[in-house]
Design an enzyme around this catalytic site. Structure first.
Site, mmCIF file in Angstrom:
data_model
loop_
_atom_site.group_PDB
_atom_site.id
_atom_site.type_symbol
_atom_site.label_atom_id
_atom_site.label_comp_id
_atom_site.label_asym_id
_atom_site.label_seq_id
_atom_site.Cartn_x
_atom_site.Cartn_y
_atom_site.Cartn_z
ATOM 1 N N GLN A 596 0.953 -1.238 -0.054
ATOM 2 C CA GLN A 596 -0.100 0.108 0.073
ATOM 3 C C GLN A 596 0.716 1.480 -0.161
ATOM 4 O O GLN A 596 0.790 2.168 -0.666
ATOM 5 C CB GLN A 596 -1.069 0.023 1.348
ATOM 6 N N GLY A 660 -3.859 3.601 10.374
ATOM 7 C CA GLY A 660 -4.174 3.915 8.760
ATOM 8 C C GLY A 660 -3.176 4.195 7.804
ATOM 9 O O GLY A 660 -2.010 5.302 8.441
ATOM 10 N N GLY A 662 -3.001 4.175 3.990
ATOM 11 C CA GLY A 662 -3.580 4.569 2.707
ATOM 12 C C GLY A 662 -3.140 5.901 2.055
ATOM 13 O O GLY A 662 -2.709 6.037 1.095
ATOM 14 N N GLU A 663 -3.528 6.865 2.762
ATOM 15 C CA GLU A 663 -3.675 8.224 2.451
ATOM 16 C C GLU A 663 -2.109 8.668 2.818
ATOM 17 O O GLU A 663 -1.488 9.314 1.847
ATOM 18 C CB GLU A 663 -4.516 9.221 3.396
#
Lengths: 696, 329
Positions: A596, A660, A662-663
């Protein structure tokens, strides 16, 4: 009892995907399926004067040409999904003769086969009364955004501090419109059974599709069922439910048959969102020793005339560095366009490009190493909220990255490193993305045969939701992965937030964890009570964030280092190397996290060097609405990237301790590359993408 | 896509007969089918010519013969082409994508249509597609458009890479029709737009390119193709240069120069060649000659940078050959 969390388990759905057995939205087979094709407006603004369907209807296989002229007014009950703009109202499709943006759907042709529908769509004669659309970012009349991100923020007195600062930089940055361009096109199959509607639709937010269609068609929510087990990439474009989903359902009702509607690549530029064009001005004031004294960051972004899309463009500048005097100002300019939407690190990717380039400009001005400048401005707390960070490892990220890219090679003077035709430069940027968590539910079924089923209305657009949820469940239930089945992508399953904003694991993972714990104690209870095993144990739990968000500022951090080569004569920029170091709490699956992160970094390269949606401002036409002329990186553009996750323990963010990723891995890449280009050439490119003519 | 009839031709005579019956030849289909999907091309009948015996690449005593149906990938990887005509192999390998190179035929490559977005969008005016309708590119999105060979009616670039190398190397095309064969230098095959931008070449209805011939010469081995583009694969040229030099004792005996990405047709530059021939192999020779390449160039809103970039591209190509010309020690 943690055994699988933290392990590089291969994707559990990989065999289905690589053997073509994973069914995407357009691939579901239904008997008697008809095919719909959208006719897109060929004016950027205006009114439809005439739609002549006679020729199209005379063609073999054509079932209907649907437009505002022959379709009922739809109820369009009020509906604000989690991801819909607070201000404004969605486009009501085929409800009137107004054209609000180029490419707006103005009619739908339905036929027995796709080929017949496509052919007939060319035979529909549409006359328009065209007006010139307006494109006025940044100078046009602007509005203060409402409902979410503040239009104005300040602490201290930035203007005064800038006026008296020892050193100042004042720079303006432009980012063009960008489109998501996932490989899977948007697609919907709709089937009616009386007042019940079933849709197979590509989405990152299954329950919202059902809720929106219920609102649009005036149905009971329970009568709408969305199915979407697999998503072939989305990057935010499948968060909202767009007009084509409504059109598929409308067409299916119109012809009384199930209907499939797949957007063309071109149509994916015309109504499914994009990253808005932005103008940003950053002013920094600092002591000669590098400490920031003032930060003034203004941003102006495009939006449509019917909805105010807002994003966290200026969030990071408020907490990223220690600075007593900070002002941010965020404005929108409505234009004759369709509504922008969340795209790959929305807001943060754009805002951090400007801030991190400005920091580099300041470092150059002060003759301080850019890494050192950031270290000197490391805050002790989140100064915008006066609360501590739940964890923040930016300093370690910067130090690790500097070591891995061998930052000591960098010369402060631009243009000092040269190899043949190539000027070599190194650049750095910080990255951050806020850690989201929202209320999510999950159900666990412990079957008598010793297997378990995890059910939740989550989605998996590629990061590996199936796999990471499997790992969480295995560890909690003490089962091997082959005994755990994860079922997602269905609006009838327990409700979760959208699969976006890097919040799936923090929200859904926490719910799965809670449901597994509940199932386990139910199993123990049953064992103690001496009840006869044999029936299924079902546990459904809802997990919600507590008040930790009030006490802590929660963000993931990272540092991106780019090494570029710029052809001294031809202006070509090539990446030699890139290192991304991230601290994002616990990493559930290092294999998927690495994948990712690499993906995010490649996306960032696109933003830096290639991506731009070309709009002919005379009529609103998009001239590169295809994958040949809208450039994204190819393999040949990408060297081996080094993506590293640091160990970070954060007990506050959520029960899993995940943040998280992804961003996060998208943020900072464009700035690191732009800063490296400056280091190589001495040229500051403040408008993306960095194309070769800007370096001649 | 409009409905169309489809038939296969197994002999030239079949193909000609089908063409006479309003047929359009199709080989790899990488341009034609794409444009049919966009509604830009609307043939009534497609004639699949892939079964015709035009796939061979042959090294003749005084020229290279490339069958019109040889695939781009096949030509690029041919040992004789790589050794004796490196610019052709390089231009092909820098074109399109591996998938397209496997499909696209050499004859089709020469006939590919422009990537001008207004040409490819049937909702737009375009003099090339609809004569007299206007040219929105002149004042529109035109960063990749031409600066040479343009007219007020059309500024679209010719998109082929290998055509640039072939024009530089004096290639001819052999054209067949029921009346027999004729041979035309590729440079004269293409037509600049003038006031008839819809007429792009001199093929008469029903004629078929059957082969490409590239003469041998002392310069062909010393040839190269340099392509400047926005990304490193699957992208058309911003500027490109095909050059070939025959050098003796540090002096340029003969030169061939053509440019791509900048002109409405593959652009041979004889005035640049003249400025090279007889001169010493040196950076100043290259620069002086390359400067002539943009004489008469007409920039548009977003492509004026090509006036700077094109000479630099030529210099780079010449420098590449200079490096090769240095005898190994």
């Amino acid at each position: 009892m943690s055994r699988l969390i933290g392990e590089p388990l291969p994707r559990v759905d990989a065999p289905l995907k690589v053997t073509g057995r994973a069914t995407y939205a357009a691939e579901h087979r239904l008997p008697d399926l008809a095919h719909a094709v959208i006719i897109s407006a060929a004016v950027g603004k205006g009114r439809i004067l005439e739609i002549d369907s006679r020729r199209a209807l005379g063609e073999p296989g054509v079932l209907a040409v649907i437009s505002h002229l022959n379709t009922a007014r739809l109820p369009y009950r009020p509906h604000k999904g989690w991801i819909d703009p607070t201000v404004g109202e969605r486009l009501h499709v085929l409800q009137d003769d107004f054209v609000r943006h180029w490419g707006q759907p103005v009619a739908v042709v339905v036929a027995e086969t796709l080929e017949q529908a496509e052919h007939a769509s060319h035979l529909v004669g549409i006359r328009y009364e065209a007006e010139a659309p307006s494109f006025t970012v940044p100078d046009g009349e602007s509005i203060e955004p409402q409902g979410g991100y503040p239009a104005n923020y300040s602490r201290g007195d930035a203007d005064q501090a800038l006026a008296t600062a020892e050193h100042r930089v004042d720079c303006t940055y432009l980012i063009p419109r960008e489109n998501h361009n996932p490989i899977e096109p948007h697609a919907t199959i709709a089937q009616w059974d009386g007042q019940r509607l079933t849709v197979w639709d590509k989405t990152q937010f299954p329950t919202n599709v059902a809720e929106e269609l219920a609102a649009v068609f005036g149905l009971e929510r329970a009568n709408v069922h969305l199915i979407c087990p697999f998503v072939g990439g989305a990057f935010g474009t499948s968060l909202r439910t767009w007009p084509h989903t409504t059109l598929a359902a409308l067409a299916a009702r119109h012809v009384g048959r199930p209907v499939k509607l797949v957007l063309t690549r071109k149509q994916m530029y015309f109504g499914t969102g994009y990253r808005p064009e932005t103008w940003q001005r950053v002013r920094l004031g600092a002591h000669s020793t590098g400490e920031l004294t003032a930060l003034k960051h203004e941003g102006i972004a495009e939006t449509s005339r019917y909805e105010h899309y807002i994003e966290g463009l200026l969030n990071a500048p408020r907490f990223m560095y220690s600075c007593p005097h900070v002002t941010t100002s965020y404005r929108l300019v409505p234009q004759d366009v369709h509504t922008p939407t969340y795209m790959r690190a929305p807001g943060a990717a754009s805002g951090m490009f400007a801030l991190e380039c400005a920091m580099d400009e300041l470092a150059h001005e002060l003759r301080i190493d850019p890494v050192e400048l950031r270290l000197r401005n490391e805050p002790k707390i989140d100064e915008s909220r006066n609360v501590p960070f739940s964890s923040r490892s930016l300093v370690q990220c910067l130090r690790t990255g500097a070591e891995r890219i061998r930052w000591h090679r960098r010369r402060a003077e631009p243009g000092a490193l040269r190899e043949g035709h190539w000027l070599v430069g190194l650049g750095v940027a910080s990255a951050t993305y806020h850690t989201l968590r929202n209320t999510a539910s999950a159900r666990v079924r412990l079957r008598p045969d010793g297997t378990a089923v995890i059910e939740t209305a989550a989605a998996d657009m590629g990061p590996g939701t199936y796999t990471s949820l499997t790992q969480i469940a295995c560890d909690e239930l003490g089962l091997p992965p082959e005994k755990v089945q994860v079922v997602i992508g269905d609006s009838n399953l327990p409700r979760v937030p959208p699969h976006g904003g890097s919040q799936t694991l923090s929200s859904v993972g926490s719910a799965v964890l809670a449901a597994c714990l509940a199932a386990r104690s139910a199993r123990q209870e049953r064992a103690h009570s001496g009840a006869i095993a044999g029936s299924e144990i079902v546990a459904t739990e809802t997990s919600q964030p507590g008040d930790a968000t009030k006490r802590y500022s929660m963000h993931a951090f990272g540092a991106v280092f780019a090494e570029v080569m710029v052809d001294v004569d031809l202006g070509i920029v090539r990446l030699a190397h890139m290192v991304g170091v991230y601290a994002a709490g616990r990493i559930v699956n290092p294999r998927l996290a690495h994948s990712q992160a690499i993906g995010g970094m490649v996306g960032g390269v696109g933003m830096a060097l290639l991506e731009e949606t070309h709009i002919d401002r005379r009529d609103g036409r998009i001239t590169n609405a295809n994958l040949a002329e809208y450039l994204v990186p190819t393999n040949a553009d990408i060297p081996v990237f080094d993506a590293v996750f640091l160990d970070e323990h954060d007990p506050h963010v959520n029960p899993l301790g995940v943040k998280g990723i992804g961003e996060l891995s998208y943020v900072g890449v464009a700035a690191a590359i732009a800063n490296a280009v400056f280091n190589a050439t001495g040229k500051r490119i403040r408008d993306l993408p960095i194309t070769l003519e800007k370096l001649l | 896509m409009m409905p169309f009839a489809f038939q296969r031709a197994t002999a030239l005579a079949d193909a000609f007969a089908a063409a006479a019956n309003r047929g359009r030849y199709v080989a790899g289909g990488t341009t034609l089918v794409d444009l049919m999907r966009e509604g830009v091309e609307t043939p009534e009948r497609l004639v699949d010519i892939n079964a015709l015996p035009l796939h061979e690449i042959r090294l003749r005593p005084d020229h290279l013969e490339i069958g019109a149906l040889a695939r781009m990938a096949q030509v690029a990887a041919n040992a004789d082409v790589m050794r004796l005509y490196p610019a052709i192999s390089q231009a092909l390998l820098l074109s399109a994508s591996a998938q397209l190179r496997n499909m696209a035929s050499m004859g089709g490559n020469l006939l590919q249509r422009t990537r001008c977005p207004y040409f490819r969008d049937v909702t737009s005016a375009c003099n090339k597609r609809e004569p007299g309708s206007g040219c929105p590119a002149r004042d529109g999105v035109n960063r990749l458009h031409a600066i040479l060979g343009t007219s007020e009616h059309c500024v679209a670039t010719h998109a082929s890479d290998v055509a640039v190398a072939l024009v530089a190397l004096d290639a001819s095309v052999r054209i067949a029709s029921p009346e027999g064969e004729r041979r035309i230098p590729l440079e004269q095959f293409y037509r600049v737009p003038g006031d008839t931008p819809h007429i792009e070449h001199v093929l008469r209805p029903g004629e078929l390119i059957v082969a490409i011939e590239v003469p041998a010469g002392p310069h062909t081995e010393q040839s190269t193709y340099v392509k400047v583009r926005d990304r490193q694969s699957y992208e058309f040229a911003v500027t490109s240069a095909a050059v070939a030099l025959a050098v003796d004792d540090g002096r340029i005996l003969d030169a061939r120069v053509a440019a791509g990405g900048v002109a409405t047709v593959p652009w041979r530059m004889r005035h640049v060649e003249a400025a090279l021939i007889g001169q010493p192999l040196s950076a100043s020779t290259f620069r002086a000659a390359a400067r002539l390449s943009v004489e008469g160039a007409v920039p548009l809103t977003f492509n004026a940078f090509k006036i700077e970039l094109l000479p630099r591209t030529l210099v780079r190509a010449l420098e590449t050959l200079e490096t090769l010309a240095v005898p190994a020690l």
